[in-house]
Design a protein around this motif. Structure first.
Motif, PDB file in Angstrom:
ATOM      1  N   HIS A 158      28.929 -17.426 -12.053  1.00  0.00           N
ATOM      2  CA  HIS A 158      29.725 -16.655 -11.107  1.00  0.00           C
ATOM      3  C   HIS A 158      28.842 -16.317  -9.914  1.00  0.00           C
ATOM      4  O   HIS A 158      27.727 -15.807 -10.086  1.00  0.00           O
ATOM      5  N   GLY A 159      29.325 -16.605  -8.715  1.00  0.00           N
ATOM      6  CA  GLY A 159      28.521 -16.398  -7.521  1.00  0.00           C
ATOM      7  C   GLY A 159      29.000 -15.231  -6.686  1.00  0.00           C
ATOM      8  O   GLY A 159      30.215 -14.994  -6.553  1.00  0.00           O
ATOM      9  N   PHE A 160      28.051 -14.488  -6.105  1.00  0.00           N
ATOM     10  CA  PHE A 160      28.355 -13.322  -5.297  1.00  0.00           C
ATOM     11  C   PHE A 160      27.442 -13.236  -4.088  1.00  0.00           C
ATOM     12  O   PHE A 160      26.299 -13.696  -4.122  1.00  0.00           O
ATOM     13  N   THR A 161      27.940 -12.626  -3.040  1.00  0.00           N
ATOM     14  CA  THR A 161      27.130 -12.240  -1.897  1.00  0.00           C
ATOM     15  C   THR A 161      27.336 -10.757  -1.654  1.00  0.00           C
ATOM     16  O   THR A 161      28.476 -10.278  -1.670  1.00  0.00           O
ATOM     17  N   ALA A 162      26.244 -10.035  -1.471  1.00  0.00           N
ATOM     18  CA  ALA A 162      26.314  -8.595  -1.213  1.00  0.00           C
ATOM     19  C   ALA A 162      25.496  -8.278   0.032  1.00  0.00           C
ATOM     20  O   ALA A 162      24.412  -8.836   0.242  1.00  0.00           O
ATOM     21  N   LYS A 163      26.026  -7.367   0.851  1.00  0.00           N
ATOM     22  CA  LYS A 163      25.328  -6.966   2.068  1.00  0.00           C
ATOM     23  C   LYS A 163      25.372  -5.454   2.202  1.00  0.00           C
ATOM     24  O   LYS A 163      26.347  -4.817   1.794  1.00  0.00           O
ATOM     25  N   GLY A 164      24.318  -4.900   2.783  1.00  0.00           N
ATOM     26  CA  GLY A 164      24.281  -3.457   2.982  1.00  0.00           C
ATOM     27  C   GLY A 164      23.125  -3.068   3.874  1.00  0.00           C
ATOM     28  O   GLY A 164      22.294  -3.903   4.256  1.00  0.00           O
ATOM     29  N   VAL A 165      23.072  -1.778   4.202  1.00  0.00           N
ATOM     30  CA  VAL A 165      22.007  -1.229   5.042  1.00  0.00           C
ATOM     31  C   VAL A 165      21.501   0.048   4.386  1.00  0.00           C
ATOM     32  O   VAL A 165      22.298   0.880   3.929  1.00  0.00           O
ATOM     33  N   ILE A 166      20.182   0.197   4.301  1.00  0.00           N
ATOM     34  CA  ILE A 166      19.579   1.433   3.821  1.00  0.00           C
ATOM     35  C   ILE A 166      18.588   1.925   4.866  1.00  0.00           C
ATOM     36  O   ILE A 166      18.156   1.165   5.738  1.00  0.00           O
ATOM     37  N   ARG A 167      18.229   3.194   4.774  1.00  0.00           N
ATOM     38  CA  ARG A 167      17.186   3.765   5.628  1.00  0.00           C
ATOM     39  C   ARG A 167      15.928   3.941   4.788  1.00  0.00           C
ATOM     40  O   ARG A 167      15.949   4.636   3.776  1.00  0.00           O
ATOM     41  N   ARG A 168      14.847   3.335   5.218  1.00  0.00           N
ATOM     42  CA  ARG A 168      13.611   3.422   4.441  1.00  0.00           C
ATOM     43  C   ARG A 168      13.084   4.844   4.381  1.00  0.00           C
ATOM     44  O   ARG A 168      12.478   5.243   3.389  1.00  0.00           O
ATOM     45  N   MET A 176       9.554   6.389   2.886  1.00  0.00           N
ATOM     46  CA  MET A 176       8.818   5.321   3.539  1.00  0.00           C
ATOM     47  C   MET A 176       8.973   5.504   5.057  1.00  0.00           C
ATOM     48  O   MET A 176       9.672   4.733   5.724  1.00  0.00           O
ATOM     49  N   ASP A 177       8.311   6.535   5.593  1.00  0.00           N
ATOM     50  CA  ASP A 177       8.515   6.879   6.999  1.00  0.00           C
ATOM     51  C   ASP A 177       7.325   6.552   7.894  1.00  0.00           C
ATOM     52  O   ASP A 177       7.264   6.974   9.047  1.00  0.00           O
ATOM     53  N   PHE A 178       6.390   5.779   7.381  1.00  0.00           N
ATOM     54  CA  PHE A 178       5.240   5.372   8.188  1.00  0.00           C
ATOM     55  C   PHE A 178       5.680   4.411   9.293  1.00  0.00           C
ATOM     56  O   PHE A 178       6.489   3.509   9.077  1.00  0.00           O
ATOM     57  N   GLY A 179       5.174   4.599  10.510  1.00  0.00           N
ATOM     58  CA  GLY A 179       5.383   3.644  11.595  1.00  0.00           C
ATOM     59  C   GLY A 179       6.780   3.566  12.147  1.00  0.00           C
ATOM     60  O   GLY A 179       7.183   2.527  12.679  1.00  0.00           O
ATOM     61  N   GLY A 181       0.785  -1.226   0.000  1.00  0.00           N
ATOM     62  CA  GLY A 181       0.000   0.000   0.000  1.00  0.00           C
ATOM     63  C   GLY A 181       0.817   1.275   0.000  1.00  0.00           C
ATOM     64  O   GLY A 181       2.055   1.274   0.086  1.00  0.00           O
ATOM     65  N   GLY A 182       0.100   2.396  -0.066  1.00  0.00           N
ATOM     66  CA  GLY A 182       0.735   3.694  -0.216  1.00  0.00           C
ATOM     67  C   GLY A 182       1.603   4.138   0.937  1.00  0.00           C
ATOM     68  O   GLY A 182       2.502   4.969   0.752  1.00  0.00           O
ATOM     69  N   SER A 183       1.367   3.628   2.135  1.00  0.00           N
ATOM     70  CA  SER A 183       2.189   4.013   3.284  1.00  0.00           C
ATOM     71  C   SER A 183       3.554   3.345   3.267  1.00  0.00           C
ATOM     72  O   SER A 183       4.465   3.791   3.967  1.00  0.00           O
ATOM     73  N   TRP A 184       3.676   2.297   2.471  1.00  0.00           N
ATOM     74  CA  TRP A 184       4.936   1.554   2.434  1.00  0.00           C
ATOM     75  C   TRP A 184       5.527   1.597   1.017  1.00  0.00           C
ATOM     76  O   TRP A 184       6.035   2.621   0.607  1.00  0.00           O
ATOM     77  N   PHE A 185       5.447   0.496   0.284  1.00  0.00           N
ATOM     78  CA  PHE A 185       6.097   0.443  -1.032  1.00  0.00           C
ATOM     79  C   PHE A 185       5.314   1.140  -2.134  1.00  0.00           C
ATOM     80  O   PHE A 185       5.892   1.452  -3.176  1.00  0.00           O
ATOM     81  N   ASP A 186       4.030   1.346  -1.947  1.00  0.00           N
ATOM     82  CA  ASP A 186       3.206   1.991  -2.972  1.00  0.00           C
ATOM     83  C   ASP A 186       3.390   1.291  -4.317  1.00  0.00           C
ATOM     84  O   ASP A 186       3.715   1.900  -5.342  1.00  0.00           O
ATOM     85  N   ALA A 187       3.172  -0.026  -4.313  1.00  0.00           N
ATOM     86  CA  ALA A 187       3.471  -0.859  -5.477  1.00  0.00           C
ATOM     87  C   ALA A 187       2.639  -0.507  -6.700  1.00  0.00           C
ATOM     88  O   ALA A 187       3.084  -0.716  -7.832  1.00  0.00           O
ATOM     89  N   GLU A 188       1.444   0.030  -6.500  1.00  0.00           N
ATOM     90  CA  GLU A 188       0.605   0.364  -7.659  1.00  0.00           C
ATOM     91  C   GLU A 188       1.245   1.456  -8.503  1.00  0.00           C
ATOM     92  O   GLU A 188       1.263   1.380  -9.735  1.00  0.00           O
ATOM     93  N   GLY A 233      11.571  -0.390  12.615  1.00  0.00           N
ATOM     94  CA  GLY A 233      12.851   0.291  12.479  1.00  0.00           C
ATOM     95  C   GLY A 233      13.040   0.999  11.146  1.00  0.00           C
ATOM     96  O   GLY A 233      12.402   0.659  10.145  1.00  0.00           O
ATOM     97  N   ASP A 234      13.926   1.968  11.142  1.00  0.00           N
ATOM     98  CA  ASP A 234      14.249   2.712   9.927  1.00  0.00           C
ATOM     99  C   ASP A 234      15.297   1.986   9.090  1.00  0.00           C
ATOM    100  O   ASP A 234      15.255   2.007   7.867  1.00  0.00           O
TER     101      ASP A 234
END
Length: 196
Positions: free
Chosen positions: A156-166, A171-174, A93-100, A179-180
C-alpha cells in the motif's frame, strides 16, 4: 503513527480506509521503499534539502474505524543525509538534533480526518529532542498492488506532507540564517500479509 515520528515524519499514513477484505489490517513499513525528505530555507534565498534513510514503523487499521488506527514510526537521526558530510556532522550536535542524547525521532498517530476516498489529515504526536508536539500531515493514499517478490504480500502506497517549526522542539539555533519552518514529504509503502 494509540499514542511517531511520523516522521516526517509519516509514514503514519495508514489511517486511510482501504478497499480490502480483512476488517483489521496489520501493516509493516517497508524501509527500502520509504523516503523521509525535508527542506528548509537558507538565508531566505534557497531551500536546503535532506533525507532520513533509516525508518521503521507499523500500523494496525480497522477498516470500519479508520480514525482509530494505530500508527507508529521511528526514525534514526544518525541516518540524516543533507548531501554534505560536514553539515551532517554539525546537525548531529547539541545545537541541532542532539543525536547523542536523542538518537531517534518518533511519531504516534492520534487521529484521522478523511477529506475524500483517498485523502485526509492525519494528526499525531512527534517527539524530537525529547520534546513532544502535535503535528498534522496531509495524506494521500496512492493505491495498492501485489508484491512482485512475494505472492503472500500486498503493498500500500502513501504520500504525506506537512510543515513543522523546529523551534517548537528546542531547535532554535541560527534562526537568523536558517528558517524555522521545515517542510516534510514522506513517500512510503506498507506491507500487508494477504492472509490478514
Amino acid at each position: 503513527m494509540q499514542r511517531f515520528l511520523a516522521v516526517l515524519m509519516m509514514a503514519s499514513v495508514m489511517a486511510l480506509p482501504l478497499p480490502l477484505r480483512a476488517e483489521t489490517l496489520f501493516l509493516t513499513l517497508d524501509p527500502q521503499h520509504t523516503h523521509v525528505m525535508f527542506s528548509v530555507m537558507h538565508l531566505g534565498l534557497a531551500r536546503t534539502h535532506g533525507t532520513f534513510d533509516k525508518v521503521e514503523g507499523r500500523a494496525v487499521v480497522d477498516r470500519n474505524r479508520p480514525e482509530s488506527a494505530v500508527v507508529e514510526v521511528s526514525i534514526d537521526i544518525a541516518s540524516l543525509d543533507s548531501g554534505l558530510d560536514a553539515r551532517d556532522a554539525n546537525l548531529m550536535g547539541g545545537s541541532w538534533f542532539d543525536a547523542e542524547d536523542h538518537p531517534r525521532m518518533n511519531f504516534v498517530a492520534t487521529g484521522f480526518d478523511p477529506s475524500g476516498e483517498a485523502a485526509g489529515l492525519l494528526t499525531g504526536d512527534l517527539t524530537l529532542r525529547g520534546v513532544t508536539r502535535p503535528v498534522t500531515l496531509d495524506v494521500t493514499y496512492n493505491g495498492s498492488a501485489g508484491d512482485p517478490f512475494s505472492s503472500r504480500k500486498t503493498r500500500h502506497g502513501f504520500t504525506a506532507k506537512g510543515v513543522i517549526r523546529r523551534s517548537d522542539f528546542g531547535m532554535d539555533f541560527g534562526l537568523d540564517f536558517v528558517g524555522d519552518e521545515i517542510t516534510l514529504t514522506i513517500d512510503t509503502e506498507f506491507l500487508q500479509d494477504t492472509d490478514d
